[in-house]
Design a protein around this motif. Structure first.
Motif, PDB file in Angstrom:
ATOM      1  N   PRO A  26       0.816  -1.210   0.000  1.00 50.86           N
ATOM      2  CA  PRO A  26       0.000   0.000   0.000  1.00 50.86           C
ATOM      3  C   PRO A  26       0.856   1.270   0.000  1.00 50.86           C
ATOM      4  CG  PRO A  26      -0.354  -1.273   2.023  1.00 50.86           C
ATOM      5  CD  PRO A  26       0.670  -1.983   1.225  1.00 50.86           C
ATOM      6  N   PHE A  27       0.292   2.351  -0.514  1.00 48.24           N
ATOM      7  CA  PHE A  27       0.971   3.640  -0.531  1.00 48.24           C
ATOM      8  C   PHE A  27      -0.086   4.741  -0.497  1.00 48.24           C
ATOM      9  CE2 PHE A  27       0.077   2.458  -4.858  1.00 48.24           C
ATOM     10  CZ  PHE A  27      -0.325   3.635  -5.467  1.00 48.24           C
ATOM     11  N   PRO A  61       5.631   9.062  -6.647  1.00 51.07           N
ATOM     12  CA  PRO A  61       5.184   7.702  -6.938  1.00 51.07           C
ATOM     13  C   PRO A  61       5.900   7.156  -8.170  1.00 51.07           C
ATOM     14  CG  PRO A  61       3.590   9.269  -7.781  1.00 51.07           C
ATOM     15  CD  PRO A  61       4.626  10.064  -7.005  1.00 51.07           C
ATOM     16  N   THR A  62       6.025   5.860  -8.236  1.00 52.08           N
ATOM     17  CA  THR A  62       6.492   5.254  -9.478  1.00 52.08           C
ATOM     18  C   THR A  62       5.369   5.412 -10.504  1.00 52.08           C
ATOM     19  OG1 THR A  62       5.566   3.072  -9.010  1.00 52.08           O
ATOM     20  CG2 THR A  62       7.828   3.524  -8.200  1.00 52.08           C
ATOM     21  N   GLN A  63       5.691   5.253 -11.762  1.00 47.46           N
ATOM     22  CA  GLN A  63       4.616   5.354 -12.753  1.00 47.46           C
ATOM     23  C   GLN A  63       3.605   4.217 -12.580  1.00 47.46           C
ATOM     24  OE1 GLN A  63       5.748   5.223 -16.902  1.00 47.46           O
ATOM     25  NE2 GLN A  63       7.517   3.962 -16.453  1.00 47.46           N
ATOM     26  N   GLN A  64       4.044   3.079 -12.075  1.00 47.53           N
ATOM     27  CA  GLN A  64       3.120   1.978 -11.813  1.00 47.53           C
ATOM     28  C   GLN A  64       2.149   2.361 -10.690  1.00 47.53           C
ATOM     29  OE1 GLN A  64       4.957  -1.674 -10.491  1.00 47.53           O
ATOM     30  NE2 GLN A  64       3.204  -2.892 -11.124  1.00 47.53           N
ATOM     31  N   GLN A  65       2.647   2.980  -9.632  1.00 48.38           N
ATOM     32  CA  GLN A  65       1.775   3.438  -8.546  1.00 48.38           C
ATOM     33  C   GLN A  65       0.816   4.520  -9.041  1.00 48.38           C
ATOM     34  OE1 GLN A  65       4.971   4.549  -5.881  1.00 48.38           O
ATOM     35  NE2 GLN A  65       4.504   2.839  -4.503  1.00 48.38           N
ATOM     36  N   TRP A  66       1.344   5.486  -9.797  1.00 47.26           N
ATOM     37  CA  TRP A  66       0.503   6.560 -10.314  1.00 47.26           C
ATOM     38  C   TRP A  66      -0.619   5.992 -11.181  1.00 47.26           C
ATOM     39  CZ3 TRP A  66      -1.524   8.358 -14.729  1.00 47.26           C
ATOM     40  CH2 TRP A  66      -2.107   9.621 -14.688  1.00 47.26           C
ATOM     41  N   GLU A  67      -0.261   5.086 -12.076  1.00 44.93           N
ATOM     42  CA  GLU A  67      -1.263   4.505 -12.973  1.00 44.93           C
ATOM     43  C   GLU A  67      -2.305   3.707 -12.199  1.00 44.93           C
ATOM     44  OE1 GLU A  67      -1.589   1.546 -16.808  1.00 44.93           O
ATOM     45  OE2 GLU A  67       0.280   2.630 -16.499  1.00 44.93           O
ATOM     46  N   ALA A  68      -1.899   2.956 -11.203  1.00 43.38           N
ATOM     47  CA  ALA A  68      -2.857   2.198 -10.384  1.00 43.38           C
ATOM     48  C   ALA A  68      -3.838   3.145  -9.702  1.00 43.38           C
ATOM     49  CB  ALA A  68      -2.119   1.344  -9.357  1.00 43.38           C
ATOM     50  N   ALA A  69      -3.337   4.272  -9.202  1.00 41.89           N
ATOM     51  CA  ALA A  69      -4.212   5.253  -8.549  1.00 41.89           C
ATOM     52  C   ALA A  69      -5.147   5.908  -9.550  1.00 41.89           C
ATOM     53  CB  ALA A  69      -3.371   6.303  -7.835  1.00 41.89           C
ATOM     54  N   ALA A  70      -4.654   6.215 -10.743  1.00 40.83           N
ATOM     55  CA  ALA A  70      -5.466   6.891 -11.755  1.00 40.83           C
ATOM     56  C   ALA A  70      -6.508   5.958 -12.374  1.00 40.83           C
ATOM     57  CB  ALA A  70      -4.567   7.466 -12.848  1.00 40.83           C
TER      58      ALA A  70
END
Length: 176
Positions: free
Chosen positions: A6-7, A85-94
């Motif tokens: 989680p983040f 955030p990593t781009q993977q984290q950003w994309e998951a959030a978006a």
């Protein structure tokens, strides 16, 4: 997108008033906030504020800060006890748990975020477009301003990843 831990992300992009707190707290003179590369860049360029900091069209307290380099974003995050955030984290959030193409669903909708199609010709106050809210409750992930990520570009060692598009980009570049 698989996320293994989680983040937290901020609900809104960083505003000018938040960034001003960093500046007033000595963010540009506190070496401990900067990576070695970032400090070398800041010193070589003589940077003491973001590009456009004094441009009236972009400096309302509740508008997102613009003209921030990757190094400045990294230093701000350290000051705020956060991280890019990593781009993977950003994309998951978006995209949310459903994996949408846009934070609001799988179909582009004109006028739902601050993209070129809206015609504002500048940034908007954060949270102005609540219909574009992500399933996780985050605002302005698409349009308004590009959002910095921790990742280095795969095509260039000097560029870092930004996601989400901005006010001057059309719908082709504003996606999750």
């Amino acid at each position: 997108i698989a996320i293994d831990h989680p983040f937290w992300l901020s609900k809104y992009p960083v505003t000018n008033s938040q960034y001003e707190q960093f500046m007033n707290a000595g963010g540009y003179s506190n070496r401990d906030l900067w990576s070695d590369e970032g400090w070398k860049w800041r010193e070589a360029e003589g940077v003491i504020s973001p590009d456009y900091w004094r441009t009236a069209a972009f400096n309302s307290p509740t508008q997102p800060v613009v003209g921030v380099s990757w190094w400045e974003a990294e230093a701000f995050c350290r000051w705020a006890s956060g991280f890019l955030p990593t781009q993977q984290q950003w994309e998951a959030a978006a995209r949310g748990p459903e994996g949408f193409d846009y934070p609001w669903g799988d179909t582009w909708e004109d006028g739902i975020c601050n993209s070129y199609e809206v015609g504002l010709k500048g940034t908007s106050v954060v949270g102005t477009f609540p219909s574009s809210r992500s399933p996780l409750g985050l605002e302005d992930l698409v349009g308004n301003v590009w959002e910095r990520c921790a990742d280095q570009s795969e095509t260039s060692v000097t560029f870092r990843v930004s996601r989400g598009g901005c006010w001057e980009e059309d719908s082709k570049l504003c996606h999750a």
